[in-house]
Design a protein around this motif. Structure first.
Motif, PDB file in Angstrom:
ATOM      1  N   GLU A 181      10.255 -10.691  -0.032  1.00 19.25           N
ATOM      2  CA  GLU A 181       9.258  -9.713  -0.470  1.00 19.25           C
ATOM      3  C   GLU A 181       9.478  -8.355   0.196  1.00 19.25           C
ATOM      4  N   LEU A 182       9.864  -8.370   1.459  1.00 19.73           N
ATOM      5  CA  LEU A 182      10.109  -7.111   2.170  1.00 19.73           C
ATOM      6  C   LEU A 182      11.463  -6.499   1.842  1.00 19.73           C
ATOM      7  N   TYR A 183      12.529  -7.315   1.822  1.00 13.12           N
ATOM      8  CA  TYR A 183      13.885  -6.772   1.765  1.00 13.12           C
ATOM      9  C   TYR A 183      14.737  -7.281   0.611  1.00 13.12           C
ATOM     10  N   GLY A 184      14.194  -8.133  -0.233  1.00 16.23           N
ATOM     11  CA  GLY A 184      15.027  -8.822  -1.203  1.00 16.23           C
ATOM     12  C   GLY A 184      15.373  -8.074  -2.459  1.00 16.23           C
ATOM     13  N   GLN A 234       0.826  -1.209   0.000  1.00 18.29           N
ATOM     14  CA  GLN A 234       0.000   0.000   0.000  1.00 18.29           C
ATOM     15  C   GLN A 234       0.863   1.264   0.000  1.00 18.29           C
ATOM     16  N   PHE A 235       2.156   1.086  -0.248  1.00 18.41           N
ATOM     17  CA  PHE A 235       3.135   2.182  -0.351  1.00 18.41           C
ATOM     18  C   PHE A 235       3.345   2.934   0.962  1.00 18.41           C
ATOM     19  N   ASN A 236       3.120   2.254   2.073  1.00 16.11           N
ATOM     20  CA  ASN A 236       3.432   2.821   3.384  1.00 16.11           C
ATOM     21  C   ASN A 236       4.812   2.326   3.799  1.00 16.11           C
ATOM     22  N   TRP A 237       5.779   2.593   2.945  1.00 13.75           N
ATOM     23  CA  TRP A 237       7.137   2.068   3.068  1.00 13.75           C
ATOM     24  C   TRP A 237       8.100   3.154   2.631  1.00 13.75           C
ATOM     25  N   SER A 238       9.144   3.388   3.409  1.00 13.98           N
ATOM     26  CA  SER A 238      10.133   4.389   3.023  1.00 13.98           C
ATOM     27  C   SER A 238      11.509   3.743   2.984  1.00 13.98           C
ATOM     28  N   ASN A 239      12.131   3.726   1.856  1.00 14.42           N
ATOM     29  CA  ASN A 239      13.442   3.113   1.618  1.00 14.42           C
ATOM     30  C   ASN A 239      13.491   1.652   2.032  1.00 14.42           C
ATOM     31  N   ARG A 240      13.719   1.379   3.311  1.00 14.67           N
ATOM     32  CA  ARG A 240      13.879  -0.011   3.734  1.00 14.67           C
ATOM     33  C   ARG A 240      13.046  -0.376   4.951  1.00 14.67           C
ATOM     34  N   CYS A 241      12.093   0.476   5.315  1.00 14.35           N
ATOM     35  CA  CYS A 241      11.254   0.169   6.471  1.00 14.35           C
ATOM     36  C   CYS A 241       9.877   0.805   6.309  1.00 14.35           C
ATOM     37  N   LEU A 242       8.998   0.458   7.227  1.00 15.63           N
ATOM     38  CA  LEU A 242       7.653   1.009   7.200  1.00 15.63           C
ATOM     39  C   LEU A 242       7.667   2.501   7.530  1.00 15.63           C
ATOM     40  N   SER A 243       6.735   3.217   6.930  1.00 18.93           N
ATOM     41  CA  SER A 243       6.553   4.624   7.279  1.00 18.93           C
ATOM     42  C   SER A 243       5.807   4.700   8.617  1.00 18.93           C
ATOM     43  N   LYS A 244       5.657   5.905   9.153  1.00 19.81           N
ATOM     44  CA  LYS A 244       4.927   6.069  10.418  1.00 19.81           C
ATOM     45  C   LYS A 244       3.492   5.563  10.290  1.00 19.81           C
ATOM     46  N   LEU A 245       2.854   5.884   9.164  1.00 19.66           N
ATOM     47  CA  LEU A 245       1.488   5.412   8.948  1.00 19.66           C
ATOM     48  C   LEU A 245       1.462   3.891   8.832  1.00 19.66           C
ATOM     49  N   GLY A 246       2.445   3.318   8.152  1.00 24.98           N
ATOM     50  CA  GLY A 246       2.519   1.871   8.025  1.00 24.98           C
ATOM     51  C   GLY A 246       2.644   1.185   9.373  1.00 24.98           C
TER      52      GLY A 246
END
Length: 145
Positions: A130-133, A26-38
């Motif tokens: 899927e998260l970091y690969g 849902q694009f609640n991701w910044s660079n390599r981790c979840l955003s605050k909203l995520g």
């Protein structure tokens, strides 16, 4: 804040990873981790789904530990002279690789690598990929005319 002891069995770990993947999609991701909203969405959903009411730091610490394990494993996978064991999913290395490493660190600069803990593929490998690969530059081919 409720300070329950975190019991990270397969089910709770899978729930955390699935929620993080959903937020990344849902694009609640910044660079390599979840955003605050995520993270806010993950905290709420995790506590609703599991009923554990773990603190935000406990969830972040677990995800960071999974990330470190995954990145260490992929670094070994990508190291020259090491192969991939298709039966175990781990790293295939000649025993002399580990012996050479011990000899290289005999000057006390760094402790030698530990073969058993470093070789085995981490659990939930598909979800971690899927998260970091994928590196940011791994987005396909840019076509221009």
């Amino acid at each position: 804040m409720n300070h329950n002891h975190a019991n990270w069995d397969e089910g709770t770990t899978k729930t955390l990873l699935d929620l993080c993947i959903a937020q990344k999609n849902q694009f609640n991701w910044s660079n390599r981790c979840l955003s605050k909203l995520g993270w806010k969405n993950v905290y709420r959903s995790f506590n609703q789904q599991t009923g554990l009411h773990l603190g935000s730091k406990q969830l972040q610490n677990k995800l960071n530990a999974l990330r470190r394990t995954f990145l260490s494993w992929t670094a070994l996978q990508n190291q020259s002279s090491l192969g991939h064991d298709t039966q175990t999913g781990g790293v295939a290395a000649d025993p002399t690789y580990w012996e050479d490493d011990e000899a290289d660190t005999s000057d006390g600069a760094a402790p030698p690598r530990s073969q058993p803990s470093s070789v085995k593929a981490p659990p939930f490998l598909e979800e971690l990929y899927e998260l970091y690969g994928h590196d940011p530059q791994d987005r396909g081919t840019l076509l221009t005319t």
